[in-house]
Structures are given as C-alpha cells and as structure tokens.
Design an enzyme around this catalytic site. Structure first.
Site, PDB file in Angstrom:
ATOM      1  N   ASP A   1       4.174   7.884   0.940  1.00 42.84           N
ATOM      2  CA  ASP A   1       3.340   8.964   1.729  1.00 42.84           C
ATOM      3  C   ASP A   1       3.903  10.427   1.341  1.00 42.84           C
ATOM      4  OD1 ASP A   1       2.003   7.038   3.199  1.00 42.84           O
ATOM      5  OD2 ASP A   1       3.640   7.190   4.833  1.00 42.84           O
TER       6      ASP A   1
ATOM      7  N   ASN B   1     -12.385   0.432   4.521  1.00 45.26           N
ATOM      8  CA  ASN B   1     -12.490   1.420   3.612  1.00 45.26           C
ATOM      9  C   ASN B   1     -12.753   0.943   2.280  1.00 45.26           C
ATOM     10  OD1 ASN B   1     -11.703   4.146   4.745  1.00 45.26           O
ATOM     11  ND2 ASN B   1     -10.122   2.888   5.960  1.00 45.26           N
TER      12      ASN B   1
ATOM     13  N   GLU C   1     -12.556   8.868   7.797  1.00 49.51           N
ATOM     14  CA  GLU C   1     -11.896   8.039   6.450  1.00 49.51           C
ATOM     15  C   GLU C   1     -13.467   7.742   5.751  1.00 49.51           C
ATOM     16  OE1 GLU C   1      -7.787   6.057   7.531  1.00 49.51           O
ATOM     17  OE2 GLU C   1      -9.599   4.867   7.718  1.00 49.51           O
TER      18      GLU C   1
ATOM     19  N   HIS D   1      -4.059   7.897   4.243  1.00 50.09           N
ATOM     20  CA  HIS D   1      -2.981   7.748   5.366  1.00 50.09           C
ATOM     21  C   HIS D   1      -3.597   8.130   6.425  1.00 50.09           C
ATOM     22  CE1 HIS D   1       0.769   6.953   7.120  1.00 50.09           C
ATOM     23  NE2 HIS D   1       0.578   8.174   7.867  1.00 50.09           N
TER      24      HIS D   1
HETATM   25  C1  GAR Z   1      -6.841   2.729   7.413  1.00 51.24           C
HETATM   26  O1  GAR Z   1      -6.824   3.487   8.470  1.00 51.24           O
HETATM   27  C2  GAR Z   1      -5.830   3.473   6.346  1.00 51.24           C
HETATM   28  O2  GAR Z   1      -5.531   4.949   6.448  1.00 51.24           O
HETATM   29  C3  GAR Z   1      -4.513   2.828   6.736  1.00 51.24           C
HETATM   30  O3  GAR Z   1      -4.927   1.535   7.044  1.00 51.24           O
HETATM   31  C4  GAR Z   1      -6.000   1.225   7.595  1.00 51.24           C
HETATM   32  C5  GAR Z   1      -7.095   0.401   6.810  1.00 51.24           C
HETATM   33  O4  GAR Z   1      -8.122   0.249   7.385  1.00 51.24           O
HETATM   34  N1  GAR Z   1      -3.220   2.871   5.780  1.00 51.24           N
HETATM   35  C6  GAR Z   1      -2.198   3.048   6.330  1.00 51.24           C
HETATM   36  O5  GAR Z   1      -1.833   3.161   7.265  1.00 51.24           O
HETATM   37  C7  GAR Z   1      -1.239   3.283   4.882  1.00 51.24           C
HETATM   38  N2  GAR Z   1      -0.222   3.801   5.306  1.00 51.24           N
HETATM   39  P1  GAR Z   1      -9.184  -0.846   6.534  1.00 51.24           P
HETATM   40  O6  GAR Z   1      -8.283  -1.998   6.034  1.00 51.24           O
HETATM   41  O7  GAR Z   1     -10.228  -1.122   7.655  1.00 51.24           O
HETATM   42  O8  GAR Z   1      -9.628  -0.009   5.655  1.00 51.24           O
END
Ligand code: GAR
Length: 205
Positions: A146, A15, A175, A105
């Site tokens: 959250d 992200n 996302e 989230h």
């Molecule tokens: C994402 O899916 C985000 O929504 C989640 O971690 C992932 C990170 O992916 N966040 C949480 O769970 C926060 N509670 P990434 O490192 O590939 O962006």
C-alpha cells in the site's frame, strides 16, 4: 491493438467482474486471464460466467514470482490489476511491469494501510477509530504494501450509526464507480500521470 490486462484477485472478485463488464464492448482492453491464490475463491465462478480463463497459483508460487511471471509473459500481458489480491507482489514482477500494476485499497491511504490491512479488517479499524470519512485509494504497486504513488482517491462520509458492514457498502460503491474509470484514464489514453496523481473527492456517502 487492445492492451491485455491480467486481474489478480483472492476473494469474491466483484471488482474484477465490474471492471471486465465495464470494458466488455471496448476495444481498448482485453482480459485474457484472472489469477488467484485461492482455488475456492468466488472470483473463479465469476470468471466462468464471463468466459474468462482463471488459474490458481499457490501462495509460494506467487511469492517466488518466476512461474507467475513466465505465465503472464506467455499471455502477452501489458498491465496487471490487483482487485482484492492479498499477497505481496514479488520484485521481479514489479520490475517487469513498471507503473503497469495498480491496486485498489478500501481506505484513504496512508491511513489503514500495510500488512494485514485488507477488506473487513480495514472497515473494522475505521469504525473503531470513529472516523467521519473513509474511501478508496487506487495506486501503483511497489515493493511495499500500500505504498506506491497514488493515482486516485475518492471519499465517502461516515456517521455514528455506520457499522463495518455499511462502511464496506459505501466503499464498494466508490470502487465500482471509480476503478474502471481510473484504468481507462491511466492506461486507456497514452498520456502520462503526474507523480502526485489526481484526486476525486465525492461529498456524501
Ligand atoms: C475490495 O474492497 C478491495 O478494495 C479490497 O478487497 C476488496 C475485494 O472485494 N482490497 C484490499 O483490501 C487490498 N488491501 P472484491 O473481491 O469483491 O472485489
């Protein structure tokens, strides 16, 4: 003048990379640094590739907050994005950045939120509950996990043959599509948000 955004990430950082690439040619935002609590997180590799300095602070440094706050101020940071950042943001940082920290989230809060609910844990819980939908929540950060005001939610439909892995894929897709646009919407224009936020509902996964 461009607003400066710090991204905090604990893991892969897909992200973080997606947001930075989205704004690469924009004059609205600069990304002077990425912070992580893990020195071996893949987000550092992505930062290197993107030519953005990344730094690691220990869990304790993050939880105490003072050093990290001084660092953010040294870089004249205006906004903070939590992109898969798994520690609680300490109070003094929240106070120093009122309505200027957002989190993503991977579920439809208030469902599947709170301590321990992150990444794959969330998708496994959604699967175990046999839910017919999941999605993402982008929200302001307050002192509780959250819990801050919701800015945007987007949904995807789930089917009985979905697995935690396919749920994760659907959620990641949402996302990548919505997180950069939400940033642009809330900070890229100087308009205020309503308390209830705005909601986007996508139909099919
Ligand atoms: C994402 O899916 C985000 O929504 C989640 O971690 C992932 C990170 O992916 N966040 C949480 O769970 C926060 N509670 P990434 O490192 O590939 O962006």
């Amino acid at each position: 003048m461009a607003s400066k955004i710090a991204i905090l990430a604990s893991g892969s950082g897909s992200n973080a990379e997606n947001i930075i690439r989205y704004f690469q040619k924009s004059l609205k935002f600069e990304f002077p640094l990425i912070l992580s609590n893990k020195s071996d997180a893949f987000v550092h590799e992505r930062a290197k590739k993107l030519g953005i300095p990344s730094f690691t602070f220990s869990r304790q440094q993050f939880l105490e907050g003072d050093e990290v706050l001084v660092f953010l101020q040294k870089y004249n940071i205006d906004y903070i994005i939590l992109a898969g950042f798994l520690l609680k943001v300490p109070e003094q940082i929240i106070k120093a950045f009122p309505n200027k920290i957002i989190n993503i989230h991977p579920a439809l809060l208030p469902k599947y939120g709170g301590k321990g609910m992150y990444g794959d844990n969330v998708h496994k819980a959604v699967k175990a509950a046999d839910d017919s939908e999941s999605g993402i929540t982008i929200h302001y950060v307050n002192e509780n996990y959250d819990d801050g005001n919701i800015i945007l939610q987007a949904k995807c439909e789930l089917f009985s043959d979905d697995t935690p892995e396919t749920i994760a894929q659907k959620v990641h897709k949402l996302e990548y599509e919505h997180f950069p646009k939400a940033v642009e919407m809330i900070w890229g224009k100087k308009t205020g948000m309503t308390r209830s936020g705005f909601h986007v509902f996508l139909d099919r996964g």
